[in-house]
Scaffold this motif. Structure first.
Motif, mmCIF file in Angstrom:
data_model
loop_
_atom_site.group_PDB
_atom_site.id
_atom_site.type_symbol
_atom_site.label_atom_id
_atom_site.label_comp_id
_atom_site.label_asym_id
_atom_site.label_seq_id
_atom_site.Cartn_x
_atom_site.Cartn_y
_atom_site.Cartn_z
ATOM 1 N N ARG A 1 3.436 -2.210 -5.742
ATOM 2 C CA ARG A 1 3.104 -1.073 -6.340
ATOM 3 C C ARG A 1 1.919 -0.395 -5.825
ATOM 4 N NH1 ARG A 1 2.225 -2.670 -12.642
ATOM 5 N NH2 ARG A 1 2.144 -4.624 -11.636
ATOM 6 N N PHE A 2 1.141 -1.179 -4.988
ATOM 7 C CA PHE A 2 -0.032 -0.688 -4.338
ATOM 8 C C PHE A 2 0.417 -0.051 -3.191
ATOM 9 C CE2 PHE A 2 -3.984 -0.774 -1.631
ATOM 10 C CZ PHE A 2 -4.910 -0.262 -2.657
ATOM 11 N N ASP A 3 1.250 -0.587 -2.353
ATOM 12 C CA ASP A 3 1.870 -0.072 -0.985
ATOM 13 C C ASP A 3 2.997 -0.572 -0.915
ATOM 14 O OD1 ASP A 3 2.166 1.024 1.525
ATOM 15 O OD2 ASP A 3 0.620 -0.465 2.407
ATOM 16 N N LYS B 1 -3.644 -5.165 -1.277
ATOM 17 C CA LYS B 1 -4.660 -4.730 -2.195
ATOM 18 C C LYS B 1 -5.717 -5.670 -2.469
ATOM 19 C CE LYS B 1 -2.309 -6.349 -6.267
ATOM 20 N NZ LYS B 1 -1.734 -5.971 -7.822
ATOM 21 N N ASP C 1 -3.618 -2.209 -9.353
ATOM 22 C CA ASP C 1 -2.220 -1.993 -9.230
ATOM 23 C C ASP C 1 -1.498 -0.967 -8.152
ATOM 24 O OD1 ASP C 1 -1.080 -3.987 -10.332
ATOM 25 O OD2 ASP C 1 -0.875 -3.059 -12.201
ATOM 26 N N THR C 2 -2.593 0.079 -8.197
ATOM 27 C CA THR C 2 -2.464 1.224 -7.460
ATOM 28 C C THR C 2 -3.673 1.836 -6.529
ATOM 29 O OG1 THR C 2 -2.871 2.790 -9.034
ATOM 30 C CG2 THR C 2 -0.556 2.096 -9.077
ATOM 31 N N PRO C 3 -3.558 2.525 -5.636
ATOM 32 C CA PRO C 3 -4.906 3.153 -4.980
ATOM 33 C C PRO C 3 -5.997 3.526 -5.940
ATOM 34 C CG PRO C 3 -2.975 3.187 -3.396
ATOM 35 C CD PRO C 3 -2.518 2.897 -4.778
ATOM 36 N N ASP D 1 -6.568 3.070 -8.701
ATOM 37 C CA ASP D 1 -7.587 1.777 -9.538
ATOM 38 C C ASP D 1 -8.690 1.305 -8.642
ATOM 39 O OD1 ASP D 1 -5.347 1.876 -11.467
ATOM 40 O OD2 ASP D 1 -4.474 0.043 -10.596
#
Length: 191
Positions: free
Chosen positions: A15-17, A24, A182-184, A186
């Motif tokens: 989910r991050f990349d 992450k 979880d994502t950039p 965050d």
């Protein structure tokens, strides 16, 4: 009565990349990588922290080893979180209990980890932190749950055990138990 920390750091962070280019766990928060901050908070309370990484995660493993974590590689990490957790518990089965934390939750305060440790030492079978009525991570398990933890499969981690067992819930003043990376978005903005 020894309590061992388990730091789950074997996920791919899709989910991050989705491309898998940016891990992450290696993104920075201040002077630390995300996973380093998570490990530091555990090591502040627990003398032994076992970190689980996936095959090929050499950079994550190196940073955790340098901090003083024991690092073990889970060959089945890609099958889900349960495989990593069962692997870590099997690796560290010679203890009274485990506090299971996630490598992408660097905002959990050492005081929360201490509260979980104390609850296990005082006889709780499972201890989980609560913040404003919401249960979060990490979660502590006493040795009585060894067979169930070793039998885990899939991507649900220990949710099934928590759902069907008595859990000592500890109210903490720590919103970090609900915050993961979880994502950039965050991550805090760079200065």
């Amino acid at each position: 009565m020894s309590i061992c920390g388990i730091l789950l750091a074997a996920g791919r962070g899709k989910r991050f990349d989705p491309s898998g280019q940016r891990n992450k766990l290696l993104q920075t928060l201040g002077d630390d990588a995300v996973v380093v901050r998570s490990a530091r908070h555990m090591l502040a309370v627990l003398p032994r922290v076992v970190a689980v990484v996936r095959p090929g995660a050499d950079a994550v493993a190196a940073q955790l080893l340098a901090l003083g974590c024991e690092v073990t590689t889970c060959p089945l990490a890609d099958t889900g979180m349960a495989a990593s957790l069962a692997h870590a518990v099997g690796y560290a089965r010679d203890t009274y209990g485990w506090i299971v934390a996630l490598g992408d939750m660097p905002h959990v305060q050492p005081s929360t980890i201490q509260s979980l440790k104390t609850a296990l030492e005082q006889g709780a079978g499972i201890a989980a932190p609560m913040y404003r009525g919401r249960r979060g991570n990490p979660v502590g398990f006493s040795r009585q749950y060894l067979p169930q933890l070793l039998a885990l499969e899939g991507d649900q981690g220990a949710r099934g055990i928590l759902k069907h067992s008595a859990v000592t819930e500890l109210e903490v003043d720590d919103s970090g138990i609900l915050q993961d990376i979880d994502t950039p978005a965050d991550l805090p903005p760079k200065d």
